[in-house]
Design an enzyme around this catalytic site. Structure first.
Site, PDB file in Angstrom:
ATOM      1  NE  ARG A  31      -5.093   4.672   3.866  1.00 48.75           N
ATOM      2  CZ  ARG A  31      -4.683   4.317   5.057  1.00 48.75           C
ATOM      3  NH1 ARG A  31      -3.828   3.329   5.186  1.00 48.75           N
ATOM      4  NH2 ARG A  31      -5.116   4.946   6.123  1.00 48.75           N
ATOM      5  CD  GLN A  73      -2.900   1.061   2.262  1.00 48.11           C
ATOM      6  OE1 GLN A  73      -2.744   1.040   3.476  1.00 48.11           O
ATOM      7  NE2 GLN A  73      -4.071   0.860   1.684  1.00 48.11           N
ATOM      8  CG  HIS A  96      -1.047   6.995   3.502  1.00 48.09           C
ATOM      9  ND1 HIS A  96      -1.418   8.300   3.305  1.00 48.09           N
ATOM     10  CD2 HIS A  96      -1.855   6.504   4.475  1.00 48.09           C
ATOM     11  CE1 HIS A  96      -2.424   8.579   4.139  1.00 48.09           C
ATOM     12  NE2 HIS A  96      -2.703   7.511   4.845  1.00 48.09           N
TER      13      HIS A  96
END
Ligand SMILES: Cc1cc2nc3c(=O)[nH]c(=O)nc-3n(C[C@H](O)[C@H](O)[C@H](O)COP(=O)(O)OP(=O)(O)OC[C@H]3O[C@@H](n4cnc5c(N)ncnc54)[C@H](O)[C@@H]3O)c2cc1C
Ligand code: SF4
Ligand code: FES
Lengths: 296, 614
Positions: free
Chosen positions: B281, B233, B235
């Site tokens: 996100r 991920q 951000h």
């Protein structure tokens, strides 16, 4: 500073005006002005170069000590020159020095964002978190030493055991007999009360306050500002109830508790989390007094 | 040799919760952690922790949002467990005194977060992780649970049967950072890995310097499969100079993103017309980078996040520490100016394969928290879902390791259920560090060591580790790890980032291979036994190399676009072929890739994949 030379020229020119041959005079004057302007240009160029140099590298003087390695047992300072980039912190500079010049340079660090509390050091004579301290705010050379009043393990690493012991001595955990019925019911707390304890909950256990405290330096058993603040956090939490509050105040009133504090404010000055430590300790003293009155 | 019933490796949110749970079952439990517990990275979490606590919300909705957010790559049994257990766990934290933000009526506050259909993110200002970590550590002190702090775990003591599913774990090997001694830790009932994230694989990350993925790498080398590693991920709002995170709470409260032209691009360029800034996100990260790549970024690097219109009072009340972060680390006062932000590595959705009870396919070995993959987050984690994961699965792993009877897991681990072999076309032969043979794989599946008793296994692992450390220290003039580490980090940031394409991924593999070759010559200049961080960083660098490779292999294998995994050549989510997890295991020193199907069958419904639009 930079206006000094032209001003002098102006002064001279006004004095020169009374001279006869104005043309020759004017030429001479012009030459002088040109020379002055040239000098000023040069001076500025030099300044700019110096400034660039200054910005280019930062000079660190770093405390070194290794109990094991011959030649490193004698404490000393090592010099490092670290290329500067805008926004660089003391921690960035230390990491650069370690990764580029000397991989044995030892210090604690982890989060780089002022929350793990592991890189408190003594920088230019005061306790600071290295990751939160901009190099550009400091005078050169930047002196970096381990936290005072703690045993040095190696280079910039100090033994934190005593600090942890003091923190744990105040029963630093929530205690209540008054839990709501129903597993999914929270124990209500007013906004005002949360606001009251809020600052005290921000402590990251960095040890800066303890290291800056004269009393703690002289009295090894003094609980110290961080532990007292921890105690404040629970003593003032309305959810724990009156009985528990009394019990906590008793711990704090002991010989090496709140009464040792002489309100020197050094802890409050260095705390990187802006916790009003001295104020919290004073408030605990007031509570302790009130507490005693109850029993008299 | 130290001996305990349960040994927890790591003292972040997951490790602390696991230790408390194991002790609740009556186990003698100890934590071994390379950082003192309060230094763990859980303390950096800002925005909040999701739990369906209020009327109008339900665990079913939480589960549904999580499944949708995962882009249908989460396993329903894990997701439903998360959603069911988190209310109780969050209230438990409250009962332990955690300083949550409060409503007028004294109940804990909740706020909206990206991808959630209800404002169910419970929080403590913008310092939720700090409050959570300290509250749990306080409980640890209260219970007198033993902590070996500043002890680095170097290896696992796992038996040597040829198939990982037949192996068992009996302890770990620890290294006392302060004194340099290496000692075995025997775990009678179980070892729980809770070693956290691996952000240091990248050079722009929100993660701490200590987040080097040690647990994932150790498990991987012991033959435990690691799952969905390609899903990293990013951000969308990190400060450009340091990677420090600006919480999603800023957008949750109404913060707005602008490009250089001052356009509110999430709407104006139609990236997420319904949700705008509060889209998932992955969506926001791609939108920001698209703006930058198309020349609408500021200084060709970042965009602006503006919260000034929220008003000072609200900002101070709910997001106070954002003011400090922005000022201290970027020199920008967010009450006066918008903050510069860009995407940064933030979270590893993949990790050690576990079932919903936290157990791996190796018996006695558990994992919880960010190092684990019970498959809650699938290909994209929703904000505020990692903290509940720590406490829910930390607690389950702790209870289970200490012997509580758990309902039999529905998620199969190892090559037990359905699986199919995979194949990736790589430019280089991935694997081991040249020159060191397969010897540094923990369990190489050959030796007849299954006859050893548990103590002997721990002893053997300890000796093997001693040899490894000696050889690193012997090579005083070897290469410095720092150079190798930064080459890997840079290559990963260039090629295995938000946008990915085949050639770049292959280049990353070549770079990683080169790093492996250099690592064969690595050495430790610092010869001291006392607090030798040079040695520790050298060991961590090896973990970074292994994990970088795993991430890249996974990314190359997955020929579709799902969640955080964007592929230039494959611009569609391909449910027909790719509703499956990637697994990698390093058995005997060379990685093997395979797949297992996603479980979409929930307690009383089947989750039907829908197009994820915002
Ligand atoms: C800046 C930031 C903000 C975040 N905000 C949120 C949020 O608002 N909401 C949310 O839900 N999630 C958030 N997350 C994600 C979440 O905080 C993390 O996923 C989570 O805290 C990880 O916890 P953990 O217990 O798995 O690991 P950590 O807290 O990282 O702990 C790891 C532990 O393992 C130990 N360890 C590691 N390696 C070894 C080793 N070799 N030997 C011994 N010990 C070892 C370390 O010492 C440490 O104690 C955020 C993450 C970041 C980085
Ligand atoms: S009170 Fe402040 S200075 Fe003292 S340990 Fe806590 S954060 Fe550090
Ligand atoms: S590195 Fe964590 S507080 Fe400075």
């Amino acid at each position: 500073m930079s206006t000094q030379l032209p001003e002098q020229v102006d002064d001279e020119s006004s004095a020169d005006e009374v001279e006869p041959q104005p043309e020759a005079q004017e030429r001479r004057l012009q030459k002088k002005r040109d020379r002055a302007a040239e000098q000023e240009r040069q001076r500025q160029a030099e300044e700019a170069e110096k400034a660039l140099d200054d910005e280019d590298t930062y000079h660190l003087k770093v405390f070194r000590y290794d109990p094991e390695i011959a030649g490193k047992k004698e404490p000393r300072f090592d010099d490092f020159h670290v290329p500067f980039e805008k926004g660089m912190t003391v921690l960035d500079a230390l990491m650069y020095a370690r990764d580029t010049y000397d991989s044995s340079l030892t210090f604690r660090h982890s989060c780089r964002q002022a929350i793990c509390g592991s890189d408190a050091m003594f920088v230019n004579g005061s306790q600071r978190l290295c990751c939160k301290t901009q190099l550009s705010d400091l005078e050169e050379p930047v002196r970096i030493e381990p936290l005072p009043h703690a045993e040095v393990v190696k280079d910039l690493v100090v033994d934190m055991e005593h600090f942890y012991d003091q923190m744990e001595a105040v029963e630093p955990y929530f205690q209540t007999n008054d839990l709501p019925d129903g597993e999914l019911e929270e124990q209500r707390q007013s906004r005002e009360n949360r606001e009251k304890v809020k600052m005290s909950t921000r402590c990251i256990w960095c040890g800066a306050c303890m290291s800056s405290c004269n009393i703690a330096a002289g009295d090894n058993q003094y609980l110290g500002p961080a532990a007292l603040n921890k105690a404040y956090r629970f003593t003032m939490d309305e959810r724990e109830g009156e009985e528990m509050k009394q019990q906590r105040l008793e711990i704090l009133e002991q010989e090496h508790g709140v009464w040792r504090c002489q309100t020197q404010f050094s802890c409050t000055e260095v705390c990187p989390k802006d916790i009003p430590l001295t104020e919290h300790i004073q408030e605990l003293k007031r509570e302790a007094v009130k507490n005693n009155l109850k029993f008299w | 040799m130290h001996e305990h019933d349960v040994i927890v490796v790591g003292a972040g949110g997951a490790g602390l919760r696991a230790a408390i749970a194991a002790q609740e079952e009556g186990a003698d439990v100890a934590i071994v952690s390379k950082l003192h517990p309060v230094r763990s990275h859980t303390g950096a979490a800002e925005g909040g922790i999701n739990a369906a606590l209020r009327e109008g919300d339900s665990w079913q909705d939480h589960a549904y949002d999580t499944m949708k957010g995962s882009d249908y790559l989460g396993d329903a049994p894990a997701i439903e467990t998360l959603a069911q257990d988190s209310p109780e766990e969050v209230i438990q934290l409250e009962h332990w005194g955690m300083a949550f933000s409060r409503e007028e009526d004294g109940r804990v506050s909740q706020r909206p977060f990206g991808g959630l259909s209800f404002p169910r993110t419970t929080y403590a200002g913008a310092e939720t992780g700090h409050q959570l970590l300290h509250t749990m550590y306080e409980q640890l002190v209260k219970r007198g649970i033993e902590v070996y702090d500043e002890w680095y775990v170097l290896d696992l003591a796992v038996s040597d049967e040829p198939e990982p599913e037949d192996r068992s774990c009996h302890g770990v090997v620890g290294y006392d950072i302060q004194s340099g001694t290496i000692e075995g830790f025997r775990a009678r009932d179980g070892v729980i890995l809770a070693t956290g994230g691996l952000g240091q694989v990248y050079d722009h990350t929100t993660n701490a310097v200590a987040n080097t993925g040690d647990g994932v790498a150790m498990a991987y080398r012991a033959g435990v499969p690691i799952e969905d590693m390609e899903f990293i991920q990013f951000h969308p709002t990190t400060l450009p100079s340091t990677g420090v995170l600006i919480t999603e709470g800023v957008r949750g409260e109404g913060g707005i993103l602008y490009n250089e032209e001052g356009e509110r691009f999430m709407f104006e360029y139609g990236y997420a017309n319904n949700d705008g800034e509060l889209a998932s996100r992955d969506v926001v990260s791609r939108a920001e980078l698209t703006e930058v790549n198309e020349g609408r970024g500021i200084e060709d690097e970042y965009v602006h996040l503006d919260m000034r219109h929220l008003g000072e009072e609200r900002i101070v009340d709910r997001l106070e520490n954002i003011i400090h972060l922005s000022e201290d680390f970027e020199g920008v006062d967010p009450l006066e100016e918008p903050m510069p932000v860009k995407p940064g590595q933030h979270y590893a959705m993949g990790g050690i394969e576990t079932d919903e009870n936290g157990e791996t396919c190796v018996s006695g070995l558990y994992a919880a928290g960010e190092c684990a993959c019970a498959s809650v987050h699938g290909s994209n984690r929703l904000g505020g879902n990692a903290l509940p994961e720590l406490i829910v699965f930390g607690a389950r792993a702790g209870h289970h390791a200490a012997g509580r009877d758990m309902k039999e897991a529905e998620i199969p681990t190892g090559k037990r259920g359905d699986w199919e072999a995979g194949d990736v076309d790589t430019p280089v032969e991935p694997g081991d560090v040249p020159g060191t043979g397969a010897g540094d794989a923990v369990a190489d599946g050959g030796a007849a060591a299954s006859d050893l008793d548990p103590d002997e296994l721990v002893q053997r692992a300890t000796e093997r580790t001693q040899v490894r450390i000696e050889s690193l220290l012997d090579n005083e003039d070897g290469r410095n790890h720092a150079e190798i580490r930064s080459e890997v980090q840079e290559s990963m940031t260039q090629h295995v980032n938000v946008f990915r394409e085949k050639e770049g991924l292959k280049q990353a593999l070549r770079d990683i291979r080169e790093a492996r070759e250099k690592y064969a010559e690595v050495g430790v200049a610092d010869q001291s036994r006392t607090f030798n961080t040079d040695l520790l960083h050298t060991i961590e660098t090896r973990n970074i190399i292994d994990l970088a490779e795993a991430i890249t292999l996974g990314a190359l294998a997955r020929e579709e676009f799902r969640g955080a995994h964007w592929r230039k050549e494959h611009q569609e989510r391909d449910d027909e072929n790719w509703l499956k997890h990637t697994l990698l295991s390093w058995n005997g020193g060379s990685p093997e890739l395979w797949f297992k199907p996603v479980i979409l069958e929930g307690e009383d419904k089947r989750y039907e994949p829908k197009i994820r639009s915002y």
